[in-house]
Motif scaffolding. Structure first.
Motif, PDB file in Angstrom:
ATOM      1  N   ARG A 277       0.829  -1.217   0.000  1.00 52.00           N
ATOM      2  CA  ARG A 277       0.000   0.000   0.000  1.00 52.00           C
ATOM      3  C   ARG A 277       0.862   1.265   0.000  1.00 52.00           C
ATOM      4  O   ARG A 277       1.892   1.307   0.658  1.00 52.00           O
ATOM      5  CB  ARG A 277      -0.884  -0.007   1.241  1.00 52.00           C
TER       6      ARG A 277
ATOM      7  N   LYS B 168      -5.883   5.843  -0.056  1.00 54.14           N
ATOM      8  CA  LYS B 168      -4.815   4.838  -0.052  1.00 54.14           C
ATOM      9  C   LYS B 168      -4.741   4.216  -1.443  1.00 54.14           C
ATOM     10  O   LYS B 168      -5.738   4.233  -2.186  1.00 54.14           O
ATOM     11  CB  LYS B 168      -5.062   3.756   1.004  1.00 54.14           C
TER      12      LYS B 168
ATOM     13  N   ASN C  21      -3.926   0.622  -2.849  1.00 50.01           N
ATOM     14  CA  ASN C  21      -3.626  -0.789  -2.566  1.00 50.01           C
ATOM     15  C   ASN C  21      -3.098  -1.441  -3.832  1.00 50.01           C
ATOM     16  O   ASN C  21      -3.813  -1.523  -4.835  1.00 50.01           O
ATOM     17  CB  ASN C  21      -4.903  -1.521  -2.115  1.00 50.01           C
TER      18      ASN C  21
ATOM     19  N   LYS D  60      -1.811  -4.681  -4.201  1.00 56.36           N
ATOM     20  CA  LYS D  60      -2.048  -6.132  -4.322  1.00 56.36           C
ATOM     21  C   LYS D  60      -1.134  -6.709  -5.408  1.00 56.36           C
ATOM     22  O   LYS D  60      -1.552  -6.946  -6.547  1.00 56.36           O
ATOM     23  CB  LYS D  60      -3.517  -6.436  -4.603  1.00 56.36           C
TER      24      LYS D  60
ATOM     25  N   VAL E  56      -7.740  -9.509   1.158  1.00 54.73           N
ATOM     26  CA  VAL E  56      -8.347  -8.637   2.172  1.00 54.73           C
ATOM     27  C   VAL E  56      -9.583  -9.397   2.651  1.00 54.73           C
ATOM     28  O   VAL E  56     -10.497  -9.668   1.867  1.00 54.73           O
ATOM     29  CB  VAL E  56      -8.736  -7.263   1.574  1.00 54.73           C
TER      30      VAL E  56
ATOM     31  N   HIS F 100     -14.843  -7.705   5.637  1.00 54.86           N
ATOM     32  CA  HIS F 100     -14.916  -6.716   6.720  1.00 54.86           C
ATOM     33  C   HIS F 100     -15.870  -5.593   6.338  1.00 54.86           C
ATOM     34  O   HIS F 100     -16.298  -5.479   5.182  1.00 54.86           O
ATOM     35  CB  HIS F 100     -13.524  -6.136   7.018  1.00 54.86           C
TER      36      HIS F 100
ATOM     37  N   ASP G 120     -16.080  -1.221   6.891  1.00 52.51           N
ATOM     38  CA  ASP G 120     -15.130  -0.134   7.137  1.00 52.51           C
ATOM     39  C   ASP G 120     -15.499   0.733   8.342  1.00 52.51           C
ATOM     40  O   ASP G 120     -14.616   1.300   8.991  1.00 52.51           O
ATOM     41  CB  ASP G 120     -15.058   0.794   5.916  1.00 52.51           C
TER      42      ASP G 120
ATOM     43  N   MET H  80     -12.173  -6.304  -6.142  1.00 55.22           N
ATOM     44  CA  MET H  80     -13.026  -5.997  -4.994  1.00 55.22           C
ATOM     45  C   MET H  80     -14.295  -6.852  -5.047  1.00 55.22           C
ATOM     46  O   MET H  80     -14.938  -6.956  -6.098  1.00 55.22           O
ATOM     47  CB  MET H  80     -13.386  -4.515  -5.082  1.00 55.22           C
TER      48      MET H  80
ATOM     49  N   HIS I 244     -17.246  -6.374   2.506  1.00 53.51           N
ATOM     50  CA  HIS I 244     -16.451  -6.495   1.278  1.00 53.51           C
ATOM     51  C   HIS I 244     -15.086  -7.091   1.590  1.00 53.51           C
ATOM     52  O   HIS I 244     -14.669  -7.161   2.752  1.00 53.51           O
ATOM     53  CB  HIS I 244     -16.303  -5.131   0.586  1.00 53.51           C
TER      54      HIS I 244
ATOM     55  N   SER J  42     -11.376  -9.055  -0.720  1.00 58.83           N
ATOM     56  CA  SER J  42     -10.846  -9.472  -2.024  1.00 58.83           C
ATOM     57  C   SER J  42      -9.866 -10.616  -1.833  1.00 58.83           C
ATOM     58  O   SER J  42      -9.233 -10.745  -0.788  1.00 58.83           O
ATOM     59  CB  SER J  42     -10.182  -8.287  -2.750  1.00 58.83           C
TER      60      SER J  42
ATOM     61  N   ARG K 168      -2.311  -5.391  -9.002  1.00 56.34           N
ATOM     62  CA  ARG K 168      -3.688  -4.894  -9.141  1.00 56.34           C
ATOM     63  C   ARG K 168      -3.834  -3.563  -8.394  1.00 56.34           C
ATOM     64  O   ARG K 168      -4.380  -3.517  -7.291  1.00 56.34           O
ATOM     65  CB  ARG K 168      -4.664  -5.927  -8.550  1.00 56.34           C
TER      66      ARG K 168
ATOM     67  N   LEU L 285      -5.294  -0.410  -6.949  1.00 56.10           N
ATOM     68  CA  LEU L 285      -6.642   0.126  -6.729  1.00 56.10           C
ATOM     69  C   LEU L 285      -6.502   1.364  -5.842  1.00 56.10           C
ATOM     70  O   LEU L 285      -6.089   1.263  -4.696  1.00 56.10           O
ATOM     71  CB  LEU L 285      -7.519  -0.935  -6.056  1.00 56.10           C
TER      72      LEU L 285
ATOM     73  N   LEU M 260      -8.012   4.156  -3.687  1.00 55.51           N
ATOM     74  CA  LEU M 260      -9.254   4.266  -2.909  1.00 55.51           C
ATOM     75  C   LEU M 260      -9.317   5.611  -2.194  1.00 55.51           C
ATOM     76  O   LEU M 260      -8.309   6.052  -1.613  1.00 55.51           O
ATOM     77  CB  LEU M 260      -9.305   3.144  -1.866  1.00 55.51           C
TER      78      LEU M 260
HETATM   79  O1  LIG Z   1      -7.874  -3.586  -1.869  1.00 54.17           O
HETATM   80  C1  LIG Z   1      -8.906  -4.236  -1.721  1.00 54.17           C
HETATM   81  O2  LIG Z   1      -9.207  -5.175  -2.427  1.00 54.17           O
HETATM   82  C2  LIG Z   1      -9.888  -3.902  -0.626  1.00 54.17           C
HETATM   83  C3  LIG Z   1      -9.419  -2.784   0.194  1.00 54.17           C
HETATM   84  C4  LIG Z   1     -10.189  -2.573   1.423  1.00 54.17           C
HETATM   85  O3  LIG Z   1     -11.256  -3.060   1.622  1.00 54.17           O
HETATM   86  C5  LIG Z   1      -9.610  -1.718   2.431  1.00 54.17           C
HETATM   87  O4  LIG Z   1      -8.421  -1.341   2.313  1.00 54.17           O
HETATM   88  O5  LIG Z   1     -10.348  -1.388   3.389  1.00 54.17           O
END
Ligand SMILES: O=C(O)CCC(=O)C(=O)O
Length: 295
Positions: free
Chosen positions: A75, A113, A115, A117, A125, A128, A130, A158, A215, A217, A226, A228, A230
């Motif tokens: 990350r 952030k 991510n 991956k 992940v 969970h 948030d 995701m 959610h 992953s 990958r 992502l 966010l």
């Molecule tokens: O990166 C992901 O696949 C999910 C990220 C996520 O849910 C998080 O960082 O809270």
């Protein structure tokens, strides 16, 4: 306060209703190619930076197997605070406008952030929600993810459980009292995970999930990372509750109001409080200074 271009709506009313009903949204081809290219270049700068590091730090979270020759980044923390391209994108760009459209007015930026991956086993992940990580005074916070590369099912896209945002809010501590940041195995087994929607998509597509949506992953089993990106926003009249989880450590720009102004009104136990201005950046005057108007 940050202005966003209030031009055309980024979504239809059907898409907004779908988000409200399901707790998630996926929009293909949302970010244009030039913007995507700028984000990818900014991201690549941090991959280069990581080659100089042998352990995780404030900016980058590295996997244990990370080396200069074969970087493995988990990350980039708070990209909005690390690079002007990310700041402009998240606070002034199309995702900020999307947040305003989804939440029906000005919004408050909370955190961001990136991510990564990484390829060949980048970590899963777990399931969970948030909101337990950074509780707010309502359940409006939502997170918008932008895929910086094409993401297929093998890459750990995701995954969201539709409708779970209006269901139970899970205790994400382990039975021994340690913060786990995920549903317990028994809570996860109680869910109908056959209903999970995996949001794979092309570079520039966006995912949106509400702060209460379950959610997670899977690991990235492909040969490509990958990435992502966010970013999380709430309604402007929603506030992070201090001293719980990540609230208070979400970066210098956390709390920035986008697309309008804050009236500093907050409803607590059904009573409206018109709060004082935000002094978190400038320092608070004393009551003497305020009352004598010499601030
Ligand atoms: O990166 C992901 O696949 C999910 C990220 C996520 O849910 C998080 O960082 O809270």
């Amino acid at each position: 306060m940050v202005d966003v271009d209030v031009g055309d709506q980024t979504i239809t009313s059907a898409q907004r209703e779908s988000y409200e009903r399901g707790g998630y949204l996926h929009l293909e081809a949302f970010v244009d190619l030039a913007t995507l290219d700028a984000l990818s270049k900014a991201s690549a700068e941090f991959v280069e930076l990581s080659r100089e590091l042998s352990a995780s730090g404030k900016i980058l979270d590295l996997e244990p197997g990370h080396t200069a020759d074969a970087p493995r980044i988990r990350r980039l923390n708070s990209p909005v605070d690390q690079h002007e391209t990310f700041r402009r994108f998240s606070l002034e760009g199309p995702v900020a406008k999307l947040a305003c459209d989804l939440l029906g007015g000005p919004v408050r930026y909370h955190h961001s952030k990136l991510n990564f991956k990484w390829s060949d086993g980048g970590e899963e992940v777990k399931w969970h929600q948030d909101i337990q990580f950074w509780p707010h005074t309502d359940f409006s916070p939502l997170t918008i993810g932008v895929y910086l590369a094409d993401v297929d099912d093998e890459m750990g896209p995701m995954g969201v459980l539709p409708g779970s945002h209006v269901g139970r809010l899970y205790d994400q501590y382990e039975s021994g009292g340690l913060w786990n940041g995920a549903l317990s195995d028994s809570d996860a087994e109680s869910l109908d995970l056959s209903k999970v929607v995996w949001l794979s998509g092309s570079a520039g597509s966006v995912t949106v999930h509400n702060c209460c949506t379950v959610h997670g992953s899977a690991p990235n089993n492909s040969t490509r990372p990958r990435p992502l990106l966010l970013q999380t926003y709430s309604r402007v009249d929603s506030y992070p509750v201090a001293h719980i989880g990540a609230n208070g450590v979400t970066g210098a720009l956390s709390g920035t109001v986008i697309g309008g102004q804050s009236s500093q009104r907050i409803v607590v136990q059904g009573r409206e409080v018109v709060g004082a201005p935000d002094w978190s950046r400038g320092g608070a005057p004393t009551i003497f200074g305020s009352q004598q108007q010499d601030i």
